[in-house]
Write a protein that holds these residues in place. Structure first.
Motif, mmCIF file in Angstrom:
data_model
loop_
_atom_site.group_PDB
_atom_site.id
_atom_site.type_symbol
_atom_site.label_atom_id
_atom_site.label_comp_id
_atom_site.label_asym_id
_atom_site.label_seq_id
_atom_site.Cartn_x
_atom_site.Cartn_y
_atom_site.Cartn_z
ATOM 1 N N VAL A 123 43.089 54.660 40.512
ATOM 2 C CA VAL A 123 42.804 53.254 40.215
ATOM 3 C C VAL A 123 41.348 52.904 40.518
ATOM 4 O O VAL A 123 40.771 52.046 39.855
ATOM 5 C CB VAL A 123 43.786 52.284 40.915
ATOM 6 N N ALA A 124 40.749 53.565 41.487
ATOM 7 C CA ALA A 124 39.324 53.336 41.758
ATOM 8 C C ALA A 124 38.498 53.777 40.549
ATOM 9 O O ALA A 124 37.532 53.104 40.176
ATOM 10 C CB ALA A 124 38.897 54.089 43.018
ATOM 11 N N LYS A 125 38.904 54.874 39.902
ATOM 12 C CA LYS A 125 38.209 55.322 38.690
ATOM 13 C C LYS A 125 38.353 54.294 37.576
ATOM 14 O O LYS A 125 37.405 54.024 36.842
ATOM 15 C CB LYS A 125 38.768 56.670 38.229
ATOM 16 N N VAL A 126 39.554 53.731 37.443
ATOM 17 C CA VAL A 126 39.785 52.701 36.427
ATOM 18 C C VAL A 126 38.854 51.514 36.674
ATOM 19 O O VAL A 126 38.298 50.930 35.739
ATOM 20 C CB VAL A 126 41.270 52.251 36.420
ATOM 21 N N ALA A 127 38.662 51.177 37.954
ATOM 22 C CA ALA A 127 37.793 50.049 38.320
ATOM 23 C C ALA A 127 36.316 50.426 38.275
ATOM 24 O O ALA A 127 35.453 49.548 38.329
ATOM 25 C CB ALA A 127 38.151 49.555 39.720
ATOM 26 N N GLY A 128 36.029 51.726 38.198
ATOM 27 C CA GLY A 128 34.641 52.165 38.205
ATOM 28 C C GLY A 128 34.003 52.059 39.574
ATOM 29 O O GLY A 128 32.803 51.819 39.698
ATOM 30 N N LYS A 129 34.814 52.220 40.623
ATOM 31 C CA LYS A 129 34.337 52.090 42.007
ATOM 32 C C LYS A 129 34.685 53.364 42.783
ATOM 33 O O LYS A 129 35.537 54.139 42.389
ATOM 34 C CB LYS A 129 35.031 50.909 42.707
ATOM 35 N N SER A 130 34.059 53.496 43.943
ATOM 36 C CA SER A 130 34.436 54.601 44.818
ATOM 37 C C SER A 130 35.780 54.248 45.461
ATOM 38 O O SER A 130 36.094 53.064 45.645
ATOM 39 C CB SER A 130 33.386 54.820 45.904
ATOM 40 N N PRO A 131 36.589 55.246 45.808
ATOM 41 C CA PRO A 131 37.892 54.955 46.418
ATOM 42 C C PRO A 131 37.781 54.112 47.693
ATOM 43 O O PRO A 131 38.561 53.181 47.885
ATOM 44 C CB PRO A 131 38.467 56.345 46.721
ATOM 45 N N GLU A 132 36.816 54.412 48.541
ATOM 46 C CA GLU A 132 36.672 53.667 49.796
ATOM 47 C C GLU A 132 36.285 52.209 49.535
ATOM 48 O O GLU A 132 36.855 51.296 50.127
ATOM 49 C CB GLU A 132 35.629 54.340 50.704
ATOM 50 N N ARG B 184 39.344 50.447 47.981
ATOM 51 C CA ARG B 184 40.416 50.215 48.966
ATOM 52 C C ARG B 184 40.134 48.932 49.747
ATOM 53 O O ARG B 184 40.996 48.065 49.880
ATOM 54 C CB ARG B 184 40.535 51.403 49.929
ATOM 55 N N LYS B 185 38.913 48.794 50.233
ATOM 56 C CA LYS B 185 38.536 47.601 51.004
ATOM 57 C C LYS B 185 38.536 46.355 50.127
ATOM 58 O O LYS B 185 39.022 45.306 50.524
ATOM 59 C CB LYS B 185 37.159 47.792 51.648
ATOM 60 N N TYR B 186 37.975 46.487 48.940
ATOM 61 C CA TYR B 186 37.898 45.345 48.029
ATOM 62 C C TYR B 186 39.304 44.861 47.653
ATOM 63 O O TYR B 186 39.582 43.662 47.678
ATOM 64 C CB TYR B 186 37.110 45.723 46.767
ATOM 65 N N PHE B 187 40.184 45.790 47.320
ATOM 66 C CA PHE B 187 41.552 45.422 46.930
ATOM 67 C C PHE B 187 42.248 44.687 48.073
ATOM 68 O O PHE B 187 42.853 43.641 47.866
ATOM 69 C CB PHE B 187 42.353 46.675 46.535
#
Length: 169
Positions: A79-88, A91-94
């Motif tokens: 899902v981080a890839k879908v958002a175009g973000k790093s996983p870490e 995770r915090k943003y979500f």
């Protein structure tokens, strides 16, 4: 203006609607309604245009992605890839935006599906477990009880016989 990914999601949903219309399942109308809801979730509304920042747009896209793919148990990395973000970062943003951890949000989607299947079909509880995306029956039982306060059997009975499970006043 839809992206190729959204267009493909909509095509897949329409194909599922088409196959549901050809089934003999007496609950097909409920399934078709849910699939149509998914189409509306996939298409952005006019009100959303220009009012949401890029991070919020990413979050909306991810939530739609989860709603469409929760049975596949997408990982935080997915899902981080879908958002175009790093996983870490994601995770915090979500968590900051939704006030729930990603895995708990994913499990909530699976439980919503399980509740729907328990109330709208006559499937065996083990079938509901796997059809709603859980990999193990014991995890399904634990998460279902945590989210609903009931076992799946109790939930199914409460939906089938609501008068017996109504709170006494």
């Amino acid at each position: 203006n839809l992206t190729e990914e959204k267009t493909e999601d909509i095509r897949r949903l329409i194909a599922n609607i088409d196959s549901a219309t050809k089934s003999d399942d007496y609950k097909k109308e409920s399934l078709i309604k849910k699939l149509i809801e998914c189409i509306f979730l996939t298409v952005p509304s006019k009100e959303d245009e220009g009012t949401i920042n890029a991070d919020d747009t990413s979050l909306r896209v991810v939530k739609r992605y989860i709603e469409l793919h929760f049975r596949e148990s997408p990982t935080l990395n997915d899902v981080a890839k879908v958002a175009g973000k790093s996983p870490e970062y994601f995770r915090k943003y979500f968590y900051n935006k939704e006030r729930i951890y990603y895995i708990d949000y994913l499990n909530m989607q699976k439980i919503k599906c399980a509740e729907f299947l328990l109330s709208e079909s006559e499937k065996a509880i083990t079938d509901v477990c796997f059809d709603s995306g859980f990999a193990s029956f014991s995890n399904f039982l634990r998460v279902f009880k945590k989210e609903t306060g009931m076992t799946p059997r109790q939930y199914a009975l409460s939906v089938s016989f609501p008068d017996k499970f109504a709170k006494k006043t």
